[in-house]
Enzyme design. Sequence first.
Site, PDB file in Angstrom:
ATOM      1  N   ASP A 152       2.045  14.760   0.401  1.00 27.34           N
ATOM      2  CA  ASP A 152       0.948  15.644   0.371  1.00 27.34           C
ATOM      3  C   ASP A 152       0.102  15.421   1.706  1.00 27.34           C
ATOM      4  OD1 ASP A 152       0.294  13.709  -1.360  1.00 27.34           O
ATOM      5  OD2 ASP A 152      -1.634  14.444  -1.630  1.00 27.34           O
ATOM      6  N   ASP A 176       0.874  -1.322  -0.094  1.00 24.88           N
ATOM      7  CA  ASP A 176      -0.055   0.038  -0.091  1.00 24.88           C
ATOM      8  C   ASP A 176       0.882   1.210  -0.124  1.00 24.88           C
ATOM      9  OD1 ASP A 176      -2.282  -1.530   0.223  1.00 24.88           O
ATOM     10  OD2 ASP A 176      -2.228  -1.782   2.260  1.00 24.88           O
ATOM     11  N   GLU A 177       1.870   1.109  -0.455  1.00 29.36           N
ATOM     12  CA  GLU A 177       2.773   2.397  -0.608  1.00 29.36           C
ATOM     13  C   GLU A 177       2.418   3.397  -1.535  1.00 29.36           C
ATOM     14  OE1 GLU A 177       4.331  -0.823  -0.839  1.00 29.36           O
ATOM     15  OE2 GLU A 177       5.644  -1.193   0.739  1.00 29.36           O
ATOM     16  N   HIS A 204      -4.213  -2.388  -6.056  1.00 28.25           N
ATOM     17  CA  HIS A 204      -3.467  -1.041  -6.387  1.00 28.25           C
ATOM     18  C   HIS A 204      -4.672  -0.305  -6.754  1.00 28.25           C
ATOM     19  CE1 HIS A 204       0.495  -2.814  -6.609  1.00 28.25           C
ATOM     20  NE2 HIS A 204       0.078  -3.723  -7.493  1.00 28.25           N
TER      21      HIS A 204
HETATM   22  P1  GDP Z   1      -0.344   0.067  -3.682  1.00 26.01           P
HETATM   23  O1  GDP Z   1      -0.871  -1.309  -3.384  1.00 26.01           O
HETATM   24  O2  GDP Z   1       1.221   0.136  -3.099  1.00 26.01           O
HETATM   25  O3  GDP Z   1      -0.384   0.417  -5.138  1.00 26.01           O
HETATM   26  O4  GDP Z   1      -1.046   1.075  -3.061  1.00 26.01           O
HETATM   27  P2  GDP Z   1      -2.495   1.669  -2.781  1.00 26.01           P
HETATM   28  O5  GDP Z   1      -3.260   1.029  -4.007  1.00 26.01           O
HETATM   29  O6  GDP Z   1      -2.883   1.219  -1.507  1.00 26.01           O
HETATM   30  O7  GDP Z   1      -2.288   3.118  -3.058  1.00 26.01           O
HETATM   31  C1  GDP Z   1      -2.148   4.242  -2.224  1.00 26.01           C
HETATM   32  C2  GDP Z   1      -3.226   5.030  -2.239  1.00 26.01           C
HETATM   33  O8  GDP Z   1      -2.840   6.132  -2.127  1.00 26.01           O
HETATM   34  C3  GDP Z   1      -4.289   4.743  -3.325  1.00 26.01           C
HETATM   35  O9  GDP Z   1      -5.649   5.300  -2.827  1.00 26.01           O
HETATM   36  C4  GDP Z   1      -3.535   5.984  -4.473  1.00 26.01           C
HETATM   37  O10 GDP Z   1      -4.512   6.611  -5.310  1.00 26.01           O
HETATM   38  C5  GDP Z   1      -3.168   6.922  -3.387  1.00 26.01           C
HETATM   39  N1  GDP Z   1      -1.914   7.475  -3.843  1.00 26.01           N
HETATM   40  C6  GDP Z   1      -0.940   7.460  -4.328  1.00 26.01           C
HETATM   41  N2  GDP Z   1       0.000   8.143  -4.301  1.00 26.01           N
HETATM   42  C7  GDP Z   1      -0.558   9.275  -3.661  1.00 26.01           C
HETATM   43  C8  GDP Z   1       0.102  10.541  -3.460  1.00 26.01           C
HETATM   44  O11 GDP Z   1       1.146  10.885  -3.776  1.00 26.01           O
HETATM   45  N3  GDP Z   1      -0.701  11.367  -2.522  1.00 26.01           N
HETATM   46  C9  GDP Z   1      -1.942  11.062  -2.325  1.00 26.01           C
HETATM   47  N4  GDP Z   1      -2.675  11.957  -1.496  1.00 26.01           N
HETATM   48  N5  GDP Z   1      -2.417   9.696  -2.654  1.00 26.01           N
HETATM   49  C10 GDP Z   1      -1.547   9.076  -3.266  1.00 26.01           C
END
Ligand code: GDP
Length: 430
Positions: free
Chosen positions: A334, A12-13, A40
């Site tokens: 952010d 979830d990064e 994701h």
């Molecule tokens: P993954 O499994 O590593 O792809 O992570 P997630 O799907 O849980 O992504 C994390 C959440 O953060 C998602 O809802 C993205 O849309 C959101 N997200 C990703 N990068 C950023 C960012 O730089 N800022 C913000 N506010 N949200 C982000």
Amino acid sequence: MVKAVVGANWGDEGKGKITDMMAEKADIVIRFQGGANAGHTIVNDYGKFALHTLPSGVFYGHTTSIIGNGVALNIPLLFQEIKSLTDRNVPMPRILVSNRAQIVMPYHILLDQYEEERLAGKSFGSTKSGIAPFYSDKFAKIGFQVSELFEEELLKEKTERVCQLKNVLFEHLYHKPALDPAQLLETLHEYRDMVAPYVCDVSLYLDQALKEGKTILLEGQLGTLKDPDHGIYPMVTSSSTLAAYGAIGAGLPPYEIKEIVTVCKAYSSAVGAGAFVSEIFGEEADELRNRGGDGGEYGATTGRPRRMGWFDCVASKYGCRLQGTTDVAFTVLDVLGYLDEIPVCVGYEIDGEVTTEFPVTAKLEKAKPVLQKLPGWKTDIRGIRNYEELPENCRGYIEFIEGQIGYPITMISNGPGRNDIIYRKSPLKR
Ligand code: GDP
């Protein structure tokens, strides 16, 4: 040229966003491990999507999206996911499925559910998608490869043999109805017909692609700390989350992986059980959870509230090291704009001694965080595109963390969208 996008921590990064962004310049995006148990979240011109099985390249017309042999493939879910995109006007992506990928069987999902019920309070917090029983069977050599769907005689014999074995558990351990091999075989015929147009000898395809100079992106699921060997065993996932495994789970020479982008979130979150040293609780955690990510830190697959914590330099340094990081993508920065002071975990105190090296699980359980507070920047940094335009304290936060983890932060994500990215020249970049 092969690049990998992987996670440094518990998952979830924000890997989905970084992969989606990097896919713009890739010819092929390939999932090399894991299953539909994690998700994701991607925000782009078509809207907001949660992907579970499909690689994050499916939104581009020019990319081929591949399900590698290392993936736990749930065939009906794959097709549901494709439909959920095309229903929302995303053009049908070009998809290939490795003939050596193995199939998540309906009984894997049942076994996961029954085992969680049996363990009750002592459960691992599985998402019950059948991933652990799937990988257990793969290595017990009773899994089903996609290629086997096309060998009728073998399929029938194996279905009967495996049902006999599984039914011992179903009937005697879990006290549940037995599996019917004839019904299972019918289901497998349905799977065969669904997947047939997409089946491919992926390692051969990739060999050719490399000869033609194509750019291949390996997309990891979860992060280092969930790796079965190097993570917080046993609170880990069942397939390797490391970039190195990309070579195996896709079928590529390891030396072709030239760039390893490790995604680190500017604070921590985790799902499921297990030690989480920089964890925070109560109102402090609720506020970060609700402001976090894009619409709150809740599981993309399960909707579960995520556990929250401050940035953990010890875990992230380790996470980056095991990935073989060439670049760190520092994400969701952010979100921290509301804090006056931002605590960062810079060490672990274990039995009265402070360390900055990530320990084995038994020691980790005893670790207490050593926190250092950095000044906040108290502004909204969304929309900024140049590193120099970030507030001084914000750059201070990034540079402090880079110093602690020792890997170059070359990308900073300051919003969920594709364009919310700041490229940075790092003094650590070789
Ligand atoms: P993954 O499994 O590593 O792809 O992570 P997630 O799907 O849980 O992504 C994390 C959440 O953060 C998602 O809802 C993205 O849309 C959101 N997200 C990703 N990068 C950023 C960012 O730089 N800022 C913000 N506010 N949200 C982000």
